[in-house]
Design an enzyme around this catalytic site. Sequence first.
Site, PDB file in Angstrom:
ATOM      1  N   ASP A  83       0.855  -1.192   0.000  1.00 12.33           N
ATOM      2  CA  ASP A  83       0.000   0.000   0.000  1.00 12.33           C
ATOM      3  C   ASP A  83       0.896   1.248   0.000  1.00 12.33           C
ATOM      4  OD1 ASP A  83      -2.374   1.433   0.181  1.00 12.33           O
ATOM      5  OD2 ASP A  83      -2.509   1.263   2.368  1.00 12.33           O
ATOM      6  N   SER A 220     -13.047   3.595   4.704  1.00  9.41           N
ATOM      7  CA  SER A 220     -13.650   3.022   5.907  1.00  9.41           C
ATOM      8  C   SER A 220     -14.962   3.741   6.192  1.00  9.41           C
ATOM      9  CB  SER A 220     -12.704   3.172   7.106  1.00  9.41           C
ATOM     10  OG  SER A 220     -11.756   2.127   7.101  1.00  9.41           O
ATOM     11  N   ASN A 260     -10.135   0.073  -0.087  1.00  2.46           N
ATOM     12  CA  ASN A 260      -9.157  -0.027   0.999  1.00  2.46           C
ATOM     13  C   ASN A 260      -9.793   0.219   2.358  1.00  2.46           C
ATOM     14  OD1 ASN A 260      -7.328  -0.362  -1.041  1.00  2.46           O
ATOM     15  ND2 ASN A 260      -5.997   1.330  -0.440  1.00  2.46           N
ATOM     16  N   ASP A 262      -8.766   0.291   6.377  1.00  2.00           N
ATOM     17  CA  ASP A 262      -7.761   0.253   7.430  1.00  2.00           C
ATOM     18  C   ASP A 262      -8.368   0.754   8.738  1.00  2.00           C
ATOM     19  OD1 ASP A 262      -5.491   0.223   8.962  1.00  2.00           O
ATOM     20  OD2 ASP A 262      -4.323   1.579   7.723  1.00  2.00           O
ATOM     21  N   ARG A 266      -8.910  -0.840  12.730  1.00  2.40           N
ATOM     22  CA  ARG A 266      -8.278  -0.268  13.924  1.00  2.40           C
ATOM     23  C   ARG A 266      -9.314   0.003  15.004  1.00  2.40           C
ATOM     24  NH1 ARG A 266      -3.937   4.210  11.696  1.00  2.40           N
ATOM     25  NH2 ARG A 266      -2.906   2.883  10.187  1.00  2.40           N
ATOM     26  N   ARG A 287      -3.208 -12.503  25.537  1.00  3.65           N
ATOM     27  CA  ARG A 287      -4.214 -13.273  24.797  1.00  3.65           C
ATOM     28  C   ARG A 287      -5.626 -12.907  25.228  1.00  3.65           C
ATOM     29  NH1 ARG A 287      -1.549 -19.036  25.969  1.00  3.65           N
ATOM     30  NH2 ARG A 287      -1.353 -17.959  27.941  1.00  3.65           N
TER      31      ARG A 287
HETATM   32 ZN   LIG Z   1      -4.506   5.142   0.683  1.00  3.93          ZN
END
Ligand SMILES: [Zn+2]
Length: 333
Positions: A83, A220, A260, A262, A266, A287
């Site tokens: 990316d 997003s 895309n 991301d 998050r 964990r």
């Molecule tokens: Zn980008």
Amino acid sequence: MALVPMRQLLDEAAKGNYALGAYNVNNMEQIQAIMAAAQETQSPVIIQASRGALKYSNFNYLKHLMLAAVEENPDIPIAMHLDHGNSLESAKKAIGLGFTSVMIDGSLKEDSKTPTSYEENVEVTRSVVEYAHPLGVTVEGELGTLGGIEDGVGSGKVQLTDPDQAIRFVEETKVDALAVAIGTSHGAYKFKAEPKLALEIVRDINQRLPELHMVMHGSSSVPRELVEIINAYGGKMPNAKGVPMTEIKSVIPYGVRKVNIDTDGRLAITGAIRKVFVETPEKFDPRDYLGPARAALTELVVAKMRELGTAGHAGDFVPKTMKDMQDFYKDKG
Ligand SMILES: [Zn+2]
């Protein structure tokens, strides 16, 4: 092994009129979550790493985590994509690691901040295509600049893609896919009001160049439920806003094949971890919070794969090898 050139995934998405999410990763839990979602929905998948992510993971760690995903999921076609590569050198580095696809973002200079001229963009993009295609590697370019900044990438200025220039750019560089600026934005604080994508730009480009695969960055959705979880457990993300899924779906029929994602991942991870910390402050085994984070990301990606139409397409085609693609580019000249 089903490590495939990204070009094949985009070609297949065009045939089936759907889009693929391209999910950013830095670590093991993210990769496992995305693969679990791909398994659950039987989706082909693009796993992508930014230069920042590669650096964070010391390059080899991320490479081998991605290869582990390929080994563990022989029935799922996977493309490994760089990316926002910023130079021929960064593309070479990723290709050397085994990535089957690279982005060269020639819309910005190597500092990933200053916008370039059209000519500079063509020159650096062409140099990457000339290096990558003989190896069978897919290339994504970018024309126009998005708003927002993510992973240190972005000029902060919006310059929507000019369709005439986009057609010329693809002819001059021979990129496989083109990231267009149509009003999306990197990061979690994309807009003040409800965003409207410049649908006419993709429609115009798609009419004149129907075989071109377009890519949407900064896509997003910043789901309100995820932001609310973060804020409910001590986070501070007021007024975060993204691109509604309905807007994203509206451009898929016009050749947008890669979306895309991301920021949403998050948010899912951060919310899940915050919840564990607040509800069970006595816990200290990683964990105990990375596990729920992984589960939250899986749930998010499953929903994305269904909404983008990727679900159910993993077994549609026989995976192409890099050698197949080398021949394909040779024949095209
Ligand atoms: Zn980008």
